[in-house]
Enzyme design. Sequence first.
Site, PDB file in Angstrom:
ATOM      1  N   LEU A  58       0.867  -1.173   0.000  1.00 64.68           N
ATOM      2  CA  LEU A  58       0.000   0.000   0.000  1.00 64.68           C
ATOM      3  C   LEU A  58       0.908   1.228   0.000  1.00 64.68           C
ATOM      4  O   LEU A  58       1.995   1.206   0.593  1.00 64.68           O
ATOM      5  CB  LEU A  58      -0.896   0.032   1.241  1.00 64.68           C
ATOM      6  N   ASP A  59       0.474   2.310  -0.657  1.00 62.68           N
ATOM      7  CA  ASP A  59       1.209   3.566  -0.573  1.00 62.68           C
ATOM      8  C   ASP A  59       1.396   3.933   0.895  1.00 62.68           C
ATOM      9  O   ASP A  59       0.542   3.615   1.740  1.00 62.68           O
ATOM     10  CB  ASP A  59       0.431   4.698  -1.249  1.00 62.68           C
ATOM     11  N   MET A  60       2.470   4.647   1.182  1.00 62.41           N
ATOM     12  CA  MET A  60       2.733   5.038   2.565  1.00 62.41           C
ATOM     13  C   MET A  60       1.530   5.776   3.173  1.00 62.41           C
ATOM     14  O   MET A  60       1.169   5.558   4.333  1.00 62.41           O
ATOM     15  CB  MET A  60       3.968   5.942   2.632  1.00 62.41           C
ATOM     16  N   THR A  67      -1.623   5.500   2.385  1.00 60.42           N
ATOM     17  CA  THR A  67      -2.858   4.704   2.402  1.00 60.42           C
ATOM     18  C   THR A  67      -2.857   3.771   3.611  1.00 60.42           C
ATOM     19  O   THR A  67      -1.851   3.130   3.907  1.00 60.42           O
ATOM     20  CB  THR A  67      -2.970   3.861   1.116  1.00 60.42           C
TER      21      THR A  67
END
Length: 549
Positions: free
Chosen positions: A396-398, A400
Amino acid sequence: MPCFTPFNTDISHISLPEKFTFPFCYEPSELSQIAAQELQHHLQSQTQWQHDFEQDGKMFGVLVVKHSNGQLGYLSSFSGKLADQNHLSGFVPPVFDMLTEGSFFLEGTAPINAINHRIQQLENDPQLACFHQQLTENKKQAEDELEVQRQLMIQGRKQRKLARKEAEANLTNEALEAVFDDLGKQSVAEKAQQKHLKTHWAKQIAVIEDQLAQKIEAIEQLKLQRKQQSSALQKKLFAQYKFLNKHSQEKSLLEIFSATANPTPPAGSGECAAPKLLHYAFKHGFTPIALAEFWWGTSPRSEIRQHQKFYPACQNKCHPILTHMLEGITLEDNPLLKNHAEGKEIEIIYEDEAIVVVNKPAEFLSVPGVNVKDSVFTRLQALYPEVEGPFVLHRLDMSTSGLLVFALTRRANKSLQKQFITREIEKRYVALLEGKVSFDRGEITLPLRGDLEDRPRQMVCFEHGKPAHTTWEWIENIGGNSRVYLYPKTGRTHQLRVHCAHQNGLNMAIVGDDLYGKKTNRLHLHAEQLTFEHPYTKKQLTFQVKADF
């Protein structure tokens, strides 16, 4: 000073920032926002020039500065050209004006333009098209005739085989030898005919290929000549772009980029708003206080740039230049170097001998980064020191939050990897969008690739982008925003963020998106639900954790 604009707004109550803006990741200071608002009012009200912002949006910049007399004000600039001009009243000039009448650049482009014209003439030469057509037709005819001959030879061999059998059954001695001799001559004749056809068409095709090659060679020589002249002109041009810093040290683009991984400056380097502003400030004795850049007008087709929103300086072109220009100036801390996960804990939702499922907080890396190593992966390594894994299956993106599954054994990793590759794993995200959607559901299929000039941003690219597919479903409206479910069918970097923000997607950035929208307390994107088959028991598992927004 014609480019210095005193504030029209009362700023007496506003304290000056203690440090200068870190240009690659920032929140605009209050003074920068006021300067931007005043410039935007000017863009709406001025009548001196015209530019179609609905067709061609533009990046603008404001630099809050202190005059040598102590007065506060700001400088304004735009990237590239505006209204087909480099010079406009109230805006700082370019660092170097390549379009000045009689300049070496215009003189140098004249012979290149002449080469371009000659190349176009040769490429549009009817004889060139005729040779291409003749070559295609001759190859096709050769192929057809040789195939006919091949079929005749196949049929001939069959007939001769039958003839041999019949002769062997009915003839003897001299009569039999005579038949065999005649059949052999037929075979030789057929092969000779095939050889003749091959030779004939090889000669015909070679003549046309030679004529075509001469035409193409002339074009390629001109293209090489154009490339050499363009490279020399560009190198001379880069040498003219010289940038000052606080210490009055001057460096050209060639000097600045010589120490980078790509020593050839990208096209357009030095034409962005920020370098133009800082160069003018240092040249004329202004003290830089704060910087901000914003987009004005329609978003570009590929990138995400929303009207009136602030954006950081680009990485590819501006980072090397601004690193030199800001030398000796105390900058705000680089947020990318800060460990935002410090003091946060990961929540373990489920664990057994094969897998562990966690709820990742926002602003927490999934795996170690270049500067920050603390991550969900490293935390799990510490929690499970005796297992074969943990193995990273997805990220996951940082920014998110939400569900992540890790394999603890090689066997589990192999099974789950297969499920991810075959897209058997189901993921559902929940997001809050900046605006109200017009439909209840839909799908987005915009292909994505990295923005080579401004990583880590992604952009839509139909030529080189990888397929990306998202379906979505409206849940409810909250004030002026929309709460939606997002179902990624592919897993491209920033896929959901770009598909929401892009003008051909939902055209609404996710609330708090600091890359494609406007930063708030957090990115309002959460991986809420995850469904997959357990690697050992083969039982279908579904995990769900509600978002905290």
